[in-house]
Design a protein around this motif. Sequence first.
Motif, PDB file in Angstrom:
ATOM      1  N   ILE B  12      39.192 -20.210   1.534  1.00  7.86           N
ATOM      2  CA  ILE B  12      40.400 -19.852   2.295  1.00  7.86           C
ATOM      3  C   ILE B  12      40.844 -21.062   3.131  1.00  7.86           C
ATOM      4  O   ILE B  12      42.040 -21.325   3.261  1.00  7.86           O
ATOM      5  CB  ILE B  12      40.132 -18.641   3.225  1.00  7.86           C
ATOM      6  N   ASP B  52      40.556 -16.457  11.913  1.00  4.98           N
ATOM      7  CA  ASP B  52      40.012 -15.342  11.119  1.00  4.98           C
ATOM      8  C   ASP B  52      39.321 -14.388  12.103  1.00  4.98           C
ATOM      9  O   ASP B  52      38.607 -14.834  13.000  1.00  4.98           O
ATOM     10  CB  ASP B  52      39.014 -15.885  10.094  1.00  4.98           C
ATOM     11  N   ALA B  83      40.801  -8.653   7.464  1.00  2.00           N
ATOM     12  CA  ALA B  83      40.602  -8.000   6.157  1.00  2.00           C
ATOM     13  C   ALA B  83      40.986  -6.525   6.224  1.00  2.00           C
ATOM     14  O   ALA B  83      40.549  -5.720   5.409  1.00  2.00           O
ATOM     15  CB  ALA B  83      39.162  -8.159   5.716  1.00  2.00           C
ATOM     16  N   ALA B  84      41.776  -6.170   7.238  1.00  2.00           N
ATOM     17  CA  ALA B  84      42.335  -4.811   7.363  1.00  2.00           C
ATOM     18  C   ALA B  84      41.303  -3.753   7.717  1.00  2.00           C
ATOM     19  O   ALA B  84      41.634  -2.595   7.857  1.00  2.00           O
ATOM     20  CB  ALA B  84      43.073  -4.385   6.106  1.00  2.00           C
ATOM     21  N   SER B  85      40.069  -4.122   7.848  1.00  2.00           N
ATOM     22  CA  SER B  85      39.069  -3.161   8.274  1.00  2.00           C
ATOM     23  C   SER B  85      38.455  -3.695   9.565  1.00  2.00           C
ATOM     24  O   SER B  85      38.559  -4.867   9.878  1.00  2.00           O
ATOM     25  CB  SER B  85      37.993  -3.010   7.196  1.00  2.00           C
ATOM     26  N   LYS B 100      44.603  -9.629   5.124  1.00  2.00           N
ATOM     27  CA  LYS B 100      44.211 -10.286   3.870  1.00  2.00           C
ATOM     28  C   LYS B 100      44.214  -9.236   2.757  1.00  2.00           C
ATOM     29  O   LYS B 100      43.876  -8.086   3.027  1.00  2.00           O
ATOM     30  CB  LYS B 100      42.799 -10.865   4.007  1.00  2.00           C
ATOM     31  N   PRO B 101      44.493  -9.559   1.559  1.00  2.00           N
ATOM     32  CA  PRO B 101      45.013 -10.869   1.118  1.00  2.00           C
ATOM     33  C   PRO B 101      46.497 -10.991   1.462  1.00  2.00           C
ATOM     34  O   PRO B 101      47.247 -10.018   1.300  1.00  2.00           O
ATOM     35  CB  PRO B 101      44.797 -10.825  -0.383  1.00  2.00           C
ATOM     36  N   PHE B 102      46.877 -12.158   1.913  1.00  2.00           N
ATOM     37  CA  PHE B 102      48.251 -12.306   2.420  1.00  2.00           C
ATOM     38  C   PHE B 102      49.128 -13.014   1.399  1.00  2.00           C
ATOM     39  O   PHE B 102      48.652 -13.704   0.496  1.00  2.00           O
ATOM     40  CB  PHE B 102      48.248 -13.062   3.754  1.00  2.00           C
ATOM     41  N   ASP B 103      50.383 -12.795   1.630  1.00  2.00           N
ATOM     42  CA  ASP B 103      51.391 -13.446   0.801  1.00  2.00           C
ATOM     43  C   ASP B 103      51.800 -14.740   1.514  1.00  2.00           C
ATOM     44  O   ASP B 103      51.932 -14.752   2.747  1.00  2.00           O
ATOM     45  CB  ASP B 103      52.589 -12.498   0.660  1.00  2.00           C
ATOM     46  N   MET B 104      52.017 -15.798   0.751  1.00  2.00           N
ATOM     47  CA  MET B 104      52.358 -17.084   1.354  1.00  2.00           C
ATOM     48  C   MET B 104      53.634 -16.983   2.193  1.00  2.00           C
ATOM     49  O   MET B 104      53.751 -17.584   3.269  1.00  2.00           O
ATOM     50  CB  MET B 104      52.541 -18.128   0.238  1.00  2.00           C
TER      51      MET B 104
END
Lengths: 713, 121
Positions: B12, B52, B83-85, B100-104
């Motif tokens: 990453i 992060d 990571a959404a959790s 995550k996962p993210f869009d550019m």
Amino acid sequence: MGAMRRLTVSRWIIAVLLLGALVLLGGPPDAAALGALWPSAVFGLAVVLSAFLWVTASGTKNQPWQAHFDQAALAGLMFALPPWLVIVCAAAGGALWGVLARKRAISIWFNAANVMIAGAPLALLAEWADLASGPVRLWHVGLVLAGGVAYEYLSWYGVMLACRTTHAEPPVSRPGDCLETLAVSTLAQVGAACTFAIAFRESQPALLPIGVILLACVWHAHRALMSELAEDEPAQRLRTLPALLAHPVRSAEQLEALAERLRDLLGADLLVLKAAGESGRYSISRPFGEAAGRDLAAEAAALGVSDVPRVLPRPLLPAGWKFGMTVCIRAGDTAGSAPPYIGRLVVAWRQRPPGLYLAGKVPRTLRNAVSSAGHALGPIVEQVDSFNELVEERRRLQAVVKHDTIGIVVVDEAGKVVVWNDAMAALTGVNGSQALEHDSGGVLTLMTPDGQKVRLGEEPSGSLILLRPDQERRYVRVSSNRDSGSLGGTYYCAAFVDETRERDLATLEKLLVANATHELLTPLTSIRGFSQLICAHVGDGQDLLAESAAAIQRSVDEMTTLINDLIDASRTQAAGKAVISTVDAGALVRKAVAALPGAPDRVRVHLKRHVRARADPVQLERCIDTLLRDAVRHADPRRTITVTSQARGGWTHLSIQCRIQPEERAGEVRLATIPGLGLGLFKVRSWLASMHGDLTVEATPEGRLLMTMKVPR
Amino acid sequence: MKILVVEDDPTIQQLLGIMLRQAGHEVTMAGDGYEGWEAVAHAAPPDVAILDVMMPGLDGMRLRERLRRHPPTARLPVLMLTAASGHVPAESPDTLVLPKPFDMNDLFDRLNRLTRPDDPA
């Protein structure tokens, strides 16, 4: 003893008076007077008197005093009739006897038939002795008396024979059992009959008052006998019946004791009580003895439901038993309608009950006693029923209170602890003796997760923190409610489930899920990011590379959705076990609708008055909220969403109905294709399953979506 | 624009480095919270920090708190990657969250919102 002496003296006085009257009647009769008499007004009066006495006595079973008069009058008429008419009367009496015996109808008419049959030989004997034409001699009097006794015996044997034929209650066991009584009664009756006969035949109206005096003697003897019998021991015992029946009876054991005492009081050898209340059946048989193996109450039920005691026919009694009575038992008084039949009381005797040999007062007293007992037993069985229900309720409550894992506290309006079970003691470290009758605030401190104190009076529910006296924190799930009325006063009841261990496990699980998520999503982030970089930097003519990178991104998106759904589902299943209580599901629906942002206007709630459910209030609210939010999210905004309730069997059904938006139902509604709906339904199913409920979803091609939650009532 | 990236995963790190440098930004990399703290405590603070959330040692949440207590970085715009959790920080004008996962495009959109909050784009 004094009463018995009075009775004997009274009998002999009557006997002496009768003999004296008959001796005084001597003198030459005038045979020709008979012709002059017939049909005289006096004779007509006698006939009318007989008819009147028959009518007033008919329908009564135990030969009241009228029966003595009518027999006397009828016997007098028999003496006055010519021989051929006497024979005709005897024949008619025989025919009547046969008809009534075949119909098993023992009545005053049966008595009349007996008199006509038995009186005929006596009348013919009087005719043979030339009583009508010659002077009345002393031996005539003896003849009349002997004939009278024979007549009475024949009459009684006729009755006995009829009773055996019809299996009816015989008034006496043997005529010899009441020889003395019969003799006195016969003397009076026959004396009166002779007096009337001679008065009629010899046109001596002056004798009529003597006949009346003799009848008065019969009446007096009868009353004296009844008065004496009322003083005997069985009658005295029966007088205590009201007190016995008024004694409070609250349990099946007390009912058995009552049956035992009732049997003793009635002097019965057997008492069978069979009744069915709401909470149980009561079958008492005291003693079993020779009746063992016989369901007398069931057999007696064939006699029908009657509030009047019925005499048990001999075939229904155990072999060799003499007498039995049964009466139906009805529940307590019901306003405006007859109380329902709930059972039967049967009493039986091996030997004839003392004093029952006299047809009259005692059988009636005994019958009244059985009747009173039958009537009183209905409310008594109801009392026992109520007591049983109370005991059962206490047992259930005890079982709940003694529950190993659920802490139960009941606090009165003043805040004092009135119930504190073992689980609560284990949860708080405060035992029952320290908690009971103490202020709940001193033994139980509850807090919300953000530290605000909560009192039991606020009817808390959901997850709270319990602060023990030793300052240790326990995470508990609470369900509580207020009871006003059923316990007499206001009480707050709360159930606690210790979730500390589950919460620790849940924390570990969350950590595990977080790490797993992180580990799974981190490589996906790289894959997605680098594929995007490839897409962004591919040059012309590198379509295959661009398409491949785009496909990788789509796959990453799908995998991301899948991982998030799985994480969400694992959280749902780790939400903890349900704490079941009775909840007002209607209130939960209204609360969820009111909390929908901007949506209450779109939702129409049509609920029954009391929508009760056995569920965890927190989880049920989550279910309703989730389904409502899904419905609002996916429903056509121009159409209303309807919430309805229905109670079916032991279940409460809560239904949410809506129309899916047109773009989401092109062709056919497929639930799996509605974003987010599948996961929402999965979560709701998981919650409902933990409450023993279920969720059904129906979707029609027209776009109608019906989601129905089923939870126990 | 000077951007500090604090991310424990080397892949990453590499991805963010490529994306940000290609967009013309000056990137400083740190492998955990302590390295990130060292990078701002003893040097001029960056214009934006990308942290992060879940890292060994000093994680992104605690590093953010430490930055807020350090006067030079008290108002440093921070983009949290999650990571959404687990615990997701609340968004504020100087803190945004990117799952995550993210869009550019989402990455650059949020960086833009942090550095130019008044820009409607």
